[in-house]
Every structure is written in C-alpha cells, then in structure tokens.
Design an enzyme around this catalytic site. Sequence first.
Site, short mmCIF file in Angstrom:
data_model
loop_
_atom_site.label_atom_id
_atom_site.label_comp_id
_atom_site.label_asym_id
_atom_site.label_seq_id
_atom_site.Cartn_x
_atom_site.Cartn_y
_atom_site.Cartn_z
CE LYS A 81 -87.30 -76.29 -19.49
NZ LYS A 81 -88.03 -77.17 -18.53
CB SER A 156 -90.93 -75.14 -17.38
OG SER A 156 -90.27 -76.20 -17.13
CB SER A 180 -91.60 -78.96 -16.58
OG SER A 180 -91.93 -78.16 -15.73
#
Lengths: 498, 97
Positions: A81, A156, A180
């Site tokens: 990420k 997310s 997330s």
Amino acid sequence: MGTDLIRLTAAEMAAVIASGETSAVEVTRAHLDRIAAVDARVHAFLQVDTEGALAAARSVDERRAAGELLGPLAGVPIAVKDVFTTKGLPTTCGSRILEGWRPPYDATVVRRLRDAGMVILGKTNMDEFAMGSSTENSAYGPTRNPWNLDRIPGGSSGGSSAAVASYQAPLGIGTDTGGSIRQPAAVCGIVGGKPTYGGVSRYGLVAFASSLDQAGPFARTVLDAALLHAAIAGHDPADTTSIDAPVPSVVEAARGADVAGLRVGVVKELGGEGYQPGVLRRFAEAIELLDSLGAKVTEVSCPHFGYALPAYYLIAPSECSSNLARFDAMRYGLRTGDDGTSSAEEVMAVTRAAGFGAEVKRRIMLGTYALSSGYYDAYYGSAQKVRTLISRDFQAAFEQVDVLVSPTTPTTAFPIGERVDDPMAMYLADLCTIPSNLAGNAALSLPCGLAPEDNLPVGLQVMAPVLGDDRPYRVAAALEAGYADRWGHPLLEEAPAL
Amino acid sequence: MAITRDEVAHLARLSRLALGDDELDHLAPQLDVIISSVARVQEVAAEDIPPTSHSVPLTNVFRPDERQPCLAPDEALAGAPAVEDGRFRVPRILEEE
C-alpha cells in the site's frame, strides 16, 4: 508456466523457488506480466517497480545459489500500500500533496519485507491518506473490483486487495484504521488480517489516526496471511507504541485449523436490519459450519457497539487533523501559490486546499471542530469515554467466549460512484470493523461465499482479545478447510476471468 | 442545525485550508449531517467513565540517550519544494511592516 505460477499460494511459490524448480526471477516476471496484462483495467498499482523487483529477485536467486539459508517467503512477490515509505520509490498516500515524493527512508514493514527476501512489485492505490472505504478517494482514480469492474474493491487498502484477488500478487500489505484491511478483503473475496494494535511497527507508515492505525496482511489463503503476519510483526524500538512481547504463534495456528471445543460468540449487535440479505445468509451458514466443526457457538451482547461508529468519526478525524498538519508546503511535498509576496501561512492554506481531496478536507475540519475549545468535552471527550465502553464490552465478551464473529461489512461491493458524495453512507461500510480498532484487539476477515443476489464475495470477521492474534487464524483455517470440502475449490476460482 | 456555514468557514481558516465559496457550500451541509450524527456519543458518556486515548496501555517508553545515525542534510532536503544554502527556503513568515 507463467499463468500457473501466479495462481500458486505464497507458500507454494516459496517452496518451488526453494526447491530450484523455478527461480525468484521467473516468479517475479510472471507477476510483472500479469500486471501488464490486467492492471490497466483493475488499476491496483500506482507505481510498478519493475527494475527494483527484478533486482530483489535476482539477489534471492544468487543468495540461494551461494548456499544461504533464506526465510519462508524468500523470493515471493508482494504489493505494498502506498502509505508506507519506500526509500527512493515514490510514496503518495493517494494524494496530490505528495505527488512525486521519494522518501529518504524505508518503513520498518518495508525493511522487514526486504530482509525476508520478499520482492516488492510496487505501490498500491488507496483512499487518500487511508480515509475511505472504496478507494474512490484516491487522487489518481479508483481501483476496480476484480469480481466486477463496476464495483468498488473496498478501502482504504483497495489497491492491495484488488491486486491479490486478481493474481497480480500473492500477498499484499494494507493498513487498517477502521476496517481498511478487513473490508477490502471481504468484498474482494480474500483473507485480510488486522493485528493487535502495536503488533506491527508504524514507523514509516504515514500517519492518519495514530492510536488506531495498524498494518497487516492480505493473502488468498489463511496460511499465507499468517506467514506474512509473522514476517512483519514484532517489536520495533523506532515505534514507541510497538508492543515489546513475543509475536503470537499465528503460523502454527493457521496450520492447526482445529476449533473443536472453541467458544465462539456471535455479536448480537452486528447484524439484522440494514444488512444485505445475502450477507446475513452466508454469515448464518458460517455459524452452522463452525458448529458442525465442533465449536460451541453462543450469542453475546456488546451493548455499546452501536456507538463505535460515531466515536470513531470523532477520534479518527481529531487525530487526522493533528497528523496532517505536517503537510505544510515547507519541507516536502506540494507547494503552490508561492509568488514571492504571499506569506508562508497563505501558501500553506492554498497548497493544502489544492493538494487535499474532499474527504481529507472534511475530516480535517471535523477533527478541528471536535478538538476546539468549547466542544472538546462534548465531542472528543465523549468519544474517548465510548472507547472505554467498547473495550469493556470486549473484555466482558471474552470472559464468556474465545472469539467473536460477525459479518465483516454489511453489504457486498457497492457500485463505483454510489456513495462517493454521501459520507455517512460510506462510513457505514466500517460498522462491524471499527470496534476492534477502538479496542486495539486482533481481527481478521475471510471469505465465506458469494451473496446469491449479486454473486459477490461476503466476508466473515473473527475477533480475538489483544495479543490473541493466533485465534482468528485458527478459526479461519478451520473454516477455510470446511469450505474447501463443501465447494471443492477456492472461492476466487469463481471470479470471472479478467 | 449543528454547525453554520460561517462556522465552517472559520474551521477552514483554523485548518489552513483556503476553500472557495463553492467548496464551502458543498462541505457545510455535509459537516452538519456528520456532526449531528456523531453527537450521539454524548448519550452514553457518563461522568464516571474514564476516557481512553490509547487502547494498549503503555507508559514512558524510553530509549538510551545515545547518538544514532540520521539523515544527511542533502537527504533531508531532497524532497523540499525550495532549498537555499543547505536550508529549507520558505515564504516570508513575518507580517510586513
């Protein structure tokens, strides 16, 4: 060979590399080819580091050839990420304000992946500064769900979940502040774990809400997730909130896969009205499966969980408004409006208005409001008290049962665009996951089938006490084996070809 | 109404966000809805409940006070929007006379 390689589990990839059947370079090339073939449609990656990945893979092959003993995931590719700093490799957090920024250091998680001989393929898309549940809040465009390209991949950490679900990487790293990791894992049909708060170092994880942020693994199998968890977890002196205790034996738990006699509590408050029927149906089946595997299932009440969402949307924005003050246009990142006459304060305000997206602005202002004098006690102070009540609910529940279960999120993947301008509707996606962030306990999501009404994946959440990270892996592994018997194949094989 | 448009404009200034009228028009009603909704926490926040700021209790985490390697000046300055004489160059920080 290439197509077959990408469909192996991470554990299998490591094994065929270790045996010399194939090389880390070959495995890496197969994934880079897959990215080139499908990511224009999925948009999981913001940055693919072809050269860096091949160099890392070559190094593993050379060290292996030299007789070095390498770790259990050596040579296995991974998607990271874009919220983790990577030395020399752009790190944007999905924001314009960090466009083009090349960090001068590696996050501890990234350092540990490199030390484990893992191959970082690139940086994945995310809601800006990890604020969102759909990856639509990225300044670089949304990621699409591999099961249905018109649907969100969750957020997310939607880039990492979509990359793993579409075989662009066997493993991914995400962060979970309110769900997330777990929610994107659920809606993409993969496994996602949120370790106990402090279990994985936050050093180099660009902060959103420091008392809630926690890094964790994405994988297609429970064992793979556990192997990755073990590779990144453990005390780090560079993070003062890192727990100085042995890492729970998650890999052993994932190999154990036995729930006979285990006490499982169904959280009464997480289900019912407002949940998609197909989600509730698959959840009920998961409970039956646990029962048939010998677990003792009871219903448990956590009376304050209904207040977790409002408490979270005061605490997280408050911490974000403070943390994001560092984006001041002075030392790194975007600077606009510096015309030689404007003051630093004016340049700061113009830059932040241009560099942050709508959701980040909403949350900064909400946090500024909650922390302002006159409102502090009523909002932030009250939310902190609710946090105590949530922890007490968990403590009382874990006196009766070993783990708690719920749906991971109330619905399957919703259509792109559906909730983007309705913040409260978007926030509901984290209804079931937020309590574990507020209390800091371990939790995990695993696939439990497809909702009959839309053929999209449903996630089951397993929650355990602080530092009880092994328990969700044990439960998830048992269920995974049970589903394999029922379905005869992994759920992801039902996803349409890309 | 939990928050007025003028209050939202004030919050934007406090937050160092130079928002235009259109953005304020858009954000103000959204913030009003959110604040009205999250205010529910007050229903259960009784006086005798201690606040929690951090889920895992930790006190006074220290390290030995020893010199450690850190970023070289050129590394620290590498991402700066503007640099002058080995320092961050910033817009004027004092009000003009």
